[in-house]
Design a protein around this motif. Structure first.
Motif, PDB file in Angstrom:
ATOM      1  N   THR A  60      35.748  29.722  33.881  1.00 24.30           N
ATOM      2  CA  THR A  60      36.381  28.438  33.544  1.00 24.30           C
ATOM      3  C   THR A  60      36.906  27.698  34.773  1.00 24.30           C
ATOM      4  OG1 THR A  60      38.489  29.566  33.099  1.00 24.30           O
ATOM      5  CG2 THR A  60      37.017  29.178  31.219  1.00 24.30           C
ATOM      6  N   ALA A  61      36.843  28.314  35.955  1.00 22.82           N
ATOM      7  CA  ALA A  61      37.280  27.630  37.174  1.00 22.82           C
ATOM      8  C   ALA A  61      36.360  26.436  37.459  1.00 22.82           C
ATOM      9  CB  ALA A  61      37.270  28.592  38.359  1.00 22.82           C
ATOM     10  N   ALA A  91      29.480  29.771  26.391  1.00 19.59           N
ATOM     11  CA  ALA A  91      30.374  29.119  27.354  1.00 19.59           C
ATOM     12  C   ALA A  91      29.679  28.914  28.692  1.00 19.59           C
ATOM     13  CB  ALA A  91      31.638  29.960  27.537  1.00 19.59           C
ATOM     14  N   LEU A  92      28.861  29.881  29.103  1.00 18.49           N
ATOM     15  CA  LEU A  92      28.104  29.745  30.346  1.00 18.49           C
ATOM     16  C   LEU A  92      27.053  28.640  30.231  1.00 18.49           C
ATOM     17  CD1 LEU A  92      27.573  33.494  31.272  1.00 18.49           C
ATOM     18  CD2 LEU A  92      28.880  31.833  32.612  1.00 18.49           C
ATOM     19  N   PHE A 278      43.270  30.042  43.297  1.00 17.08           N
ATOM     20  CA  PHE A 278      42.139  30.823  42.790  1.00 17.08           C
ATOM     21  C   PHE A 278      40.846  30.009  42.880  1.00 17.08           C
ATOM     22  CE2 PHE A 278      39.344  32.330  39.416  1.00 17.08           C
ATOM     23  CZ  PHE A 278      39.445  33.712  39.492  1.00 17.08           C
ATOM     24  N   ASP A 279      40.897  28.763  42.424  1.00  9.60           N
ATOM     25  CA  ASP A 279      39.699  27.927  42.426  1.00  9.60           C
ATOM     26  C   ASP A 279      39.270  27.583  43.851  1.00  9.60           C
ATOM     27  OD1 ASP A 279      37.669  26.369  40.992  1.00  9.60           O
ATOM     28  OD2 ASP A 279      38.711  24.636  41.828  1.00  9.60           O
ATOM     29  N   GLN A 280      40.219  27.346  44.732  1.00  2.76           N
ATOM     30  CA  GLN A 280      39.873  27.056  46.130  1.00  2.76           C
ATOM     31  C   GLN A 280      39.208  28.261  46.785  1.00  2.76           C
ATOM     32  OE1 GLN A 280      43.642  25.813  47.792  1.00  2.76           O
ATOM     33  NE2 GLN A 280      43.269  23.646  47.347  1.00  2.76           N
ATOM     34  N   THR A 281      39.737  29.456  46.516  1.00  2.00           N
ATOM     35  CA  THR A 281      39.177  30.682  47.093  1.00  2.00           C
ATOM     36  C   THR A 281      37.785  30.941  46.546  1.00  2.00           C
ATOM     37  OG1 THR A 281      41.410  31.601  47.293  1.00  2.00           O
ATOM     38  CG2 THR A 281      39.575  33.153  47.416  1.00  2.00           C
TER      39      THR A 281
END
Length: 299
Positions: A60-61, A91-92, A278-281
């Motif tokens: 979901t990121a 979802a994918l 988390f999303d940036q990483t």
């Protein structure tokens, strides 16, 4: 995406496949890497719940749905679970990511320098369920530790036997005979494996397609005949214990191969990170792996 859309995305998509398929034996290690120690759960169900939460967070990121991830390999429990109230494969697909399912049940003890796959007595039921959920393909792993000609012939034979069974269910098999990158005779194993796979590919019926998930070869470009074979939909690379930097550097030397990394993709993610961190990483890892998959350099 329908089946033809998914085939086209895997065949020609400019991206890579995320491996989110850590299973029972590797789950505690995956959670530890994510910053969750064994004291955080008391039952197996709780452990699997925590790993599913991690995978849901990845899926979901925003960066995961950027278009750079074209496929994802799921563990059986993840496939059967839900993400944002929908079956995980759905979802994918809604994010433009083609779902695959890991079907092997682990490895036998080493014999003739290789570790074959354990029996899969419930394979038909799993394939039927996966197909109904919209899964496109499967992934099955075995391991080559030594350049033993008889052992490699046996391991490839088993892989193609399972692949033929998968094809009968209308799914696309991703064959994964991993060469141990720490093997002293890794380069010789690569060559024996390539030649044995080519023999089996040539025997496949016309119209059949498989995928190959292989260790990055010690000799850059060695697997080019596999990349170009008419029965091969795509050749993807596992990171096999390389750091992300090293895996990306080696992958970039191999035209036609794209990544299907697990540890090299997830190694910097932590449970304690904010959603933005988390999303940036994750986004940085995705960018690095996407670049290695799509922008090739001279060996």
């Amino acid at each position: 995406m329908n089946t033809q859309d998914m085939r086209q995305k895997i065949k020609a998509g400019q991206g890579f496949i995320a491996a989110l398929d850590q299973s029972g034996g590797s789950t505690p290690k995956a959670l530890a890497g994510y910053g969750v120690d064994e004291g955080a759960w008391s039952t197996e169900d709780e452990m699997y719940g925590l790993i599913h939460d991690m995978r849901s967070r990845i899926i979901t990121a925003p960066s995961f749905g950027s278009g750079k991830v074209i496929g994802a390999i799921l563990f059986e429990r993840t496939m059967d679970g839900q993400v944002e109230g929908k079956p995980t494969p759905q979802a994918l697909i809604e994010r433009g990511v083609v779902p695959f399912i890991k079907i092997d049940k682990g490895l036998e003890e080493e014999r003739n320098g290789v570790q074959l796959m354990k029996p899969m007595p419930e394979l038909d039921a799993l394939l039927t369920r996966a197909k109904a959920l919209g899964v496109y393909g499967t992934k099955e792993r075995s391991v080559i530790n030594q350049a033993n000609e008889a052992g490699i012939a046996e391991i490839v034979g088993q892989q193609f036997e399972v692949a033929t069974h998968v094809l009968r269910h209308g799914l696309v098999p991703m064959i994964e005979p991993e060469v141990n990158i720490k093997s002293a005779d890794r380069a010789a194993s690569d060559r024996l494996l390539r030649d044995e796979i080519l023999r089996h590919l040539d025997r496949l019926p016309e119209g059949s397609e498989v995928m190959l998930k292989l260790s990055i070869p010690a000799e850059a470009g060695l697997f080019q005949p596999l990349v170009e074979h008419p029965r091969v939909l795509r050749v993807v690379a596992l990171s096999g214990g390389f750091s992300r930097q090293d895996a990306c550097s080696e992958l970039a030397k191999n035209p036609g191969m794209i990544a299907s990394f697990s540890r090299a993709l997830l190694s910097d993610l932590r449970h304690q990170q904010s959603d933005q961190e988390f999303d940036q990483t994750l986004g940085q890892a995705i960018d690095d792996i996407h670049c290695a998959s799509t922008e090739k350099v001279a060996a």
